[in-house]
Design an enzyme around this catalytic site. Structure first.
Site, PDB file in Angstrom:
ATOM      1  N   LYS A  55       0.853  -1.192   0.000  1.00 56.52           N
ATOM      2  CA  LYS A  55       0.000   0.000   0.000  1.00 56.52           C
ATOM      3  C   LYS A  55       0.886   1.238   0.000  1.00 56.52           C
ATOM      4  O   LYS A  55       1.887   1.302   0.728  1.00 56.52           O
ATOM      5  CB  LYS A  55      -0.906  -0.002   1.244  1.00 56.52           C
ATOM      6  CG  LYS A  55      -2.122   0.880   1.093  1.00 56.52           C
ATOM      7  CD  LYS A  55      -3.116   0.321   0.095  1.00 56.52           C
ATOM      8  CE  LYS A  55      -4.331  -0.268   0.741  1.00 56.52           C
ATOM      9  NZ  LYS A  55      -5.298  -0.761  -0.291  1.00 56.52           N
ATOM     10  N   THR A  70      -3.296  -5.814   0.493  1.00 56.77           N
ATOM     11  CA  THR A  70      -2.743  -4.465   0.735  1.00 56.77           C
ATOM     12  C   THR A  70      -3.606  -3.734   1.755  1.00 56.77           C
ATOM     13  O   THR A  70      -3.102  -2.894   2.504  1.00 56.77           O
ATOM     14  CB  THR A  70      -2.672  -3.646  -0.575  1.00 56.77           C
ATOM     15  OG1 THR A  70      -4.003  -3.404  -1.058  1.00 56.77           O
ATOM     16  CG2 THR A  70      -1.847  -4.367  -1.615  1.00 56.77           C
ATOM     17  N   ASP A  71      -4.883  -4.108   1.828  1.00 56.50           N
ATOM     18  CA  ASP A  71      -5.753  -3.490   2.848  1.00 56.50           C
ATOM     19  C   ASP A  71      -5.277  -3.879   4.248  1.00 56.50           C
ATOM     20  O   ASP A  71      -5.262  -3.059   5.173  1.00 56.50           O
ATOM     21  CB  ASP A  71      -7.204  -3.932   2.631  1.00 56.50           C
ATOM     22  CG  ASP A  71      -8.146  -3.150   3.534  1.00 56.50           C
ATOM     23  OD1 ASP A  71      -8.564  -3.699   4.570  1.00 56.50           O
ATOM     24  OD2 ASP A  71      -8.405  -1.955   3.236  1.00 56.50           O
ATOM     25  N   PHE A  74      30.950  31.182 -10.283  1.00 53.03           N
ATOM     26  CA  PHE A  74      31.186  30.024 -11.165  1.00 53.03           C
ATOM     27  C   PHE A  74      32.015  30.510 -12.332  1.00 53.03           C
ATOM     28  O   PHE A  74      31.508  31.268 -13.192  1.00 53.03           O
ATOM     29  CB  PHE A  74      29.864  29.406 -11.634  1.00 53.03           C
ATOM     30  CG  PHE A  74      30.068  28.110 -12.385  1.00 53.03           C
ATOM     31  CD1 PHE A  74      29.727  27.997 -13.724  1.00 53.03           C
ATOM     32  CD2 PHE A  74      30.635  27.013 -11.750  1.00 53.03           C
ATOM     33  CE1 PHE A  74      29.926  26.805 -14.418  1.00 53.03           C
ATOM     34  CE2 PHE A  74      30.832  25.811 -12.425  1.00 53.03           C
ATOM     35  CZ  PHE A  74      30.473  25.715 -13.771  1.00 53.03           C
ATOM     36  N   ARG A 124      26.934  35.602  -7.990  1.00 53.01           N
ATOM     37  CA  ARG A 124      25.644  35.180  -8.541  1.00 53.01           C
ATOM     38  C   ARG A 124      24.707  34.746  -7.427  1.00 53.01           C
ATOM     39  O   ARG A 124      25.137  34.462  -6.300  1.00 53.01           O
ATOM     40  CB  ARG A 124      25.827  34.041  -9.534  1.00 53.01           C
ATOM     41  CG  ARG A 124      26.250  32.737  -8.894  1.00 53.01           C
ATOM     42  CD  ARG A 124      26.265  31.572  -9.884  1.00 53.01           C
ATOM     43  NE  ARG A 124      26.665  30.332  -9.212  1.00 53.01           N
ATOM     44  CZ  ARG A 124      26.764  29.155  -9.812  1.00 53.01           C
ATOM     45  NH1 ARG A 124      26.483  29.038 -11.115  1.00 53.01           N
ATOM     46  NH2 ARG A 124      27.127  28.074  -9.127  1.00 53.01           N
ATOM     47  N   VAL A 137      28.308  24.452  -7.196  1.00 48.59           N
ATOM     48  CA  VAL A 137      27.416  23.603  -6.411  1.00 48.59           C
ATOM     49  C   VAL A 137      28.171  22.339  -6.022  1.00 48.59           C
ATOM     50  O   VAL A 137      28.092  21.879  -4.883  1.00 48.59           O
ATOM     51  CB  VAL A 137      26.146  23.253  -7.211  1.00 48.59           C
ATOM     52  CG1 VAL A 137      25.272  22.268  -6.452  1.00 48.59           C
ATOM     53  CG2 VAL A 137      25.375  24.523  -7.538  1.00 48.59           C
ATOM     54  N   GLN A 138      28.959  21.821  -6.954  1.00 46.86           N
ATOM     55  CA  GLN A 138      29.708  20.589  -6.711  1.00 46.86           C
ATOM     56  C   GLN A 138      30.574  20.686  -5.453  1.00 46.86           C
ATOM     57  O   GLN A 138      30.548  19.802  -4.594  1.00 46.86           O
ATOM     58  CB  GLN A 138      30.607  20.250  -7.917  1.00 46.86           C
ATOM     59  CG  GLN A 138      29.878  19.769  -9.155  1.00 46.86           C
ATOM     60  CD  GLN A 138      29.444  20.881 -10.088  1.00 46.86           C
ATOM     61  OE1 GLN A 138      29.181  22.007  -9.669  1.00 46.86           O
ATOM     62  NE2 GLN A 138      29.334  20.569 -11.383  1.00 46.86           N
ATOM     63  N   ASN A 157      20.154  23.305  -9.688  1.00 52.71           N
ATOM     64  CA  ASN A 157      20.650  24.680  -9.684  1.00 52.71           C
ATOM     65  C   ASN A 157      19.570  25.518 -10.349  1.00 52.71           C
ATOM     66  O   ASN A 157      19.388  25.462 -11.570  1.00 52.71           O
ATOM     67  CB  ASN A 157      21.972  24.760 -10.475  1.00 52.71           C
ATOM     68  CG  ASN A 157      22.666  26.088 -10.271  1.00 52.71           C
ATOM     69  OD1 ASN A 157      22.098  26.994  -9.640  1.00 52.71           O
ATOM     70  ND2 ASN A 157      23.867  26.211 -10.784  1.00 52.71           N
ATOM     71  N   HIS A 215      18.185  28.571 -11.763  1.00 57.30           N
ATOM     72  CA  HIS A 215      18.833  29.777 -12.282  1.00 57.30           C
ATOM     73  C   HIS A 215      17.957  31.020 -12.182  1.00 57.30           C
ATOM     74  O   HIS A 215      16.729  30.954 -12.365  1.00 57.30           O
ATOM     75  CB  HIS A 215      19.212  29.530 -13.742  1.00 57.30           C
ATOM     76  CG  HIS A 215      20.038  28.292 -13.945  1.00 57.30           C
ATOM     77  ND1 HIS A 215      21.291  28.109 -13.356  1.00 57.30           N
ATOM     78  CD2 HIS A 215      19.791  27.148 -14.634  1.00 57.30           C
ATOM     79  CE1 HIS A 215      21.760  26.920 -13.701  1.00 57.30           C
ATOM     80  NE2 HIS A 215      20.872  26.315 -14.477  1.00 57.30           N
TER      81      HIS A 215
HETATM   82  O1  LIG Z   1      27.638  25.421  -9.812  1.00 58.25           O
HETATM   83  C1  LIG Z   1      27.526  25.181 -11.018  1.00 58.25           C
HETATM   84  N1  LIG Z   1      27.993  24.002 -11.496  1.00 58.25           N
HETATM   85  C2  LIG Z   1      27.916  23.669 -12.818  1.00 58.25           C
HETATM   86  O2  LIG Z   1      28.337  22.563 -13.201  1.00 58.25           O
HETATM   87  C3  LIG Z   1      27.331  24.628 -13.699  1.00 58.25           C
HETATM   88  N2  LIG Z   1      27.110  24.650 -15.053  1.00 58.25           N
HETATM   89  N3  LIG Z   1      26.524  25.832 -15.336  1.00 58.25           N
HETATM   90  N4  LIG Z   1      26.376  26.557 -14.206  1.00 58.25           N
HETATM   91  C4  LIG Z   1      26.868  25.836 -13.176  1.00 58.25           C
HETATM   92  N5  LIG Z   1      26.961  26.105 -11.840  1.00 58.25           N
END
Ligand SMILES: O=c1[nH]c(=O)c2nn[nH]c2[nH]1
Length: 295
Positions: free
Chosen positions: A10, A57-58, A159, A176, A227-228, A254, A256
């Protein structure tokens, strides 16, 4: 043809449980949505219409409520372990229970600076989740998560230095907006029994609080190069804090925010360092994922 895989049960079982503290009159509430899917010697229910092996499932839905009555629903990791183990104990032919618990937020309302004894508000769509696999063979595997925690920083993110070639139009930036919906998971060591989950059960709330605090603090304070890199730092810190966690993962969109060039209107400056008004984008969005192990 042959049955390659099968699980059933369920989904979307909504559960609410209240705890009434008689001494203080304070009430606490938990609301969750549960999915419970069973595996085992159930092939003949698919291949030969043999319903003799089917726990309806009940009945699974009923069991979710009964176990919420019998056991604590917090932490969700413990509730999931109790619920899953029930099916292995009760039905010899069921060998795995796959359980997902999504806990919704009811945050206590502060009235005139005082926490109200029985009133709450939904502060965001963020949820605390647990995915559990309770198996007769392999024991209790728990994966905890934060999902849907939307965050934004208006600067402190850059970036640049990325690959530039005949496919590249993106400009480099040293300042940014960064906006994402946090999806963080942490996978525990395997627990042999429910008793082992119960022993040191405070680890689960401590890890959740640590993961949420580390996420917010690192997001806010890191001069993010990407971000990575920022998400990797979050993973390292959570691993450091939660000794029994083996793997930490993030999946971050991400989201934008595009600058809007208004120079065609009376020469308005609204790009680069003069940018104030932006166009938030619903899509496309970046999607950055990672999993970080202890070593
Ligand atoms: O933080 C980011 N990682 C990315 O790989 C990326 N590609 N475009 N903008 C980005 N910003």
């Amino acid at each position: 043809a042959r049955l390659a895989a099968a699980r059933y049960g369920k989904d979307n079982v909504r559960v609410y449980k209240v705890h009434k503290d008689e001494a203080t009159g304070t009430q606490s509430v938990t609301e969750m949505t549960v999915c419970c899917l069973l595996e085992g010697q159930i092939e003949t229910s698919y291949t030969e219409a043999d319903n003799g092996v089917v726990v309806a499932t009940d009945s699974i839905k009923n069991t979710i409520y009964i176990k919420a009555k019998e056991h604590p629903v917090n932490p969700p990791e413990l509730y999931a372990a109790h619920l899953g183990q029930h099916f292995l104990d009760k039905y010899p032919h069921i060998n795995v229970a796959n359980i997902k618990v999504i806990v919704h937020r009811w945050t206590r309302i502060n009235i005139d600076g005082k926490p109200h004894p029985h009133s709450f508000y939904r502060d965001g769509n963020e949820t605390r989740n647990v995915e559990a696999r309770i198996s007769r063979e392999a024991g209790i595997e728990l994966k905890s998560a934060i999902q849907g925690l939307s965050v934004l920083k208006s600067t402190g993110s850059a970036f640049h230095g990325f690959v530039r070639d005949e496919y590249t139009t993106l400009g480099e930036t040293w300042d940014r907006i960064l906006s994402t919906d946090v999806d963080a998971t942490w996978t525990w060591k395997t627990f042999a029994t429910v008793a082992d989950v119960e022993k040191g059960v405070e680890r689960f709330d401590q890890a959740f609080d640590a993961a949420r605090n580390i996420t917010l603090k690192t997001f806010a304070e890191d001069e993010s190069a990407s971000v990575q890199n920022t998400m990797y730092k979050m993973c390292e810190e959570i691993l450091e804090k939660a000794a029994e966690v083996e793997l930490v993962g993030y999946s971050l969109p991400n989201k934008h925010y595009f600058e809007v060039d208004l120079s065609w209107h009376k020469g308005y400056k609204n790009t680069g360092k003069d940018a104030e008004v932006y166009a938030p984008q619903s899509g496309p969005n970046g999607l950055i994922k990672c999993e970080v192990a202890r070593s």
